[in-house]
Scaffold this active site. Structure first.
Site, PDB file in Angstrom:
ATOM      1  N   PRO A   2      -2.662   4.153   9.991  1.00  0.00           N
ATOM      2  CA  PRO A   2      -3.802   3.909  10.890  1.00  0.00           C
ATOM      3  C   PRO A   2      -5.104   4.428  10.268  1.00  0.00           C
ATOM      4  O   PRO A   2      -5.180   5.573   9.841  1.00  0.00           O
ATOM      5  CB  PRO A   2      -3.454   4.715  12.142  1.00  0.00           C
ATOM      6  CG  PRO A   2      -2.011   5.052  12.023  1.00  0.00           C
ATOM      7  CD  PRO A   2      -1.680   5.052  10.567  1.00  0.00           C
ATOM      8  N   GLU A   3      -6.099   3.566  10.201  1.00  0.00           N
ATOM      9  CA  GLU A   3      -7.406   3.969   9.688  1.00  0.00           C
ATOM     10  C   GLU A   3      -8.388   4.005  10.854  1.00  0.00           C
ATOM     11  O   GLU A   3      -8.023   3.756  12.000  1.00  0.00           O
ATOM     12  CB  GLU A   3      -7.851   3.002   8.594  1.00  0.00           C
ATOM     13  CG  GLU A   3      -6.876   3.021   7.404  1.00  0.00           C
ATOM     14  CD  GLU A   3      -7.586   3.019   6.050  1.00  0.00           C
ATOM     15  OE1 GLU A   3      -8.699   3.570   5.952  1.00  0.00           O
ATOM     16  OE2 GLU A   3      -7.022   2.457   5.108  1.00  0.00           O
TER      17      GLU A   3
END
Ligand SMILES: [Zn+2]
Length: 272
Positions: A2-3
């Site tokens: 997840p960014e």
């Protein structure tokens, strides 16, 4: 992994469900995340009313009044809302049950995520206080980036991914923003002119906005789902496209390694 856009998408999904609600129950099934989940957490937040759900870099901050719940998705974490009482499965380590009956659930197979508590001022937490400006903040502008890079001989891509310089620009978005700005990823950061810094700030924001917007389109699914939906399908211009033709000029996209991470760029459109 997840960014920032996924974390912001998650925040936007959770905020309307959580804000103004009180915590009915806290369930910790596994304390062994990247750092131990505090054992006193149920005592600290049961009954507390959630005032705000904000984001700093890739940390989600749940303001509970007397303190803040700090959540991080690590390498493989997902947070979503369970409304149908679905039973927890093997990797569902943490539940926050609200007075509405909704359950905010953390699933994290690799357990690099975080569930922490900070009493009082959350910005002073050791994990947060060294982080640079948010990419959408007024502080992050061309003048700032120019100043911050004057004595940095490292490659601009590595500097862009340094959280002390700017918060939460991960590998995918550093690649895409550099392509859009026409800057070769190996260019020494201190060689960038002020106008190229201006351009890079614009493309960092545009790239992140695009990804957040794409995430937004699946937001409803995200919140209602079993946690599988909600990660947007991105149309990358260079990321993971080695050997494919550049969308601008047709040249073959190149893939190299920089600081143990994959870099993709167009040898024609991007200049040192
Ligand atoms: Zn090109």
């Amino acid at each position: 992994m997840p960014e920032l856009p996924e974390v912001e998408t998650t925040r936007r999904g959770l905020a309307p469900v959580m804000i103004g609600r009180s915590v009915r129950r806290v369930v910790i099934r596994n304390h062994a995340l990247r750092r131990p989940v505090p054992r006193e957490l149920p005592r600290l937040i049961t009954g507390a009313t959630i005032r705000a759900v904000t984001r700093r870099a890739k940390y989600l901050l749940v303001d509970c009044g007397s303190g803040t719940l700090i959540l991080h998705l690590g390498m493989s974490g997902r947070l979503w809302v369970v409304t149908d009482g679905a039973p927890a499965t093997r990797h569902d380590h943490f539940d926050l049950e609200l007075d509405s009956g909704a359950i905010v659930r953390l699933r994290d197979p690799r357990r690099f995520g975080l569930v922490l508590w900070r009493k009082g001022d959350v910005a002073g937490h050791p994990l947060l206080r060294e982080i640079g400006p948010e990419p959408f903040s007024a502080e992050f502008d061309g003048a700032y980036l120019h100043r911050a890079t004057r004595n940095r001989s490292a490659a601009i891509k590595l500097v862009l991914m340094d959280s002390h310089v700017v918060a939460g620009v991960g590998n995918i978005y550093a690649n895409e923003a550099l392509f859009r700005a026409g800057i070769a990823p190996r260019t020494a950061a201190r060689r960038l002119t002020r106008s190229r810094c201006d351009a890079l700030v614009r493309t960092v924001r545009a790239t992140l906005e695009l990804a957040i917007g794409a995430g937004g389109s699946t937001l409803r699914d995200y919140v209602a789902s079993d946690g599988r939906a909600g990660y947007f399908q991105n149309q990358f211009l260079v990321y993971d496209r080695a050997g494919e033709p550049c969308s601008q000029c047709g040249a073959s996209i190149r893939g190299i390694r920089q600081g143990q991470r994959s870099t993709y760029y167009c040898p024609t459109c991007q200049k040192a």
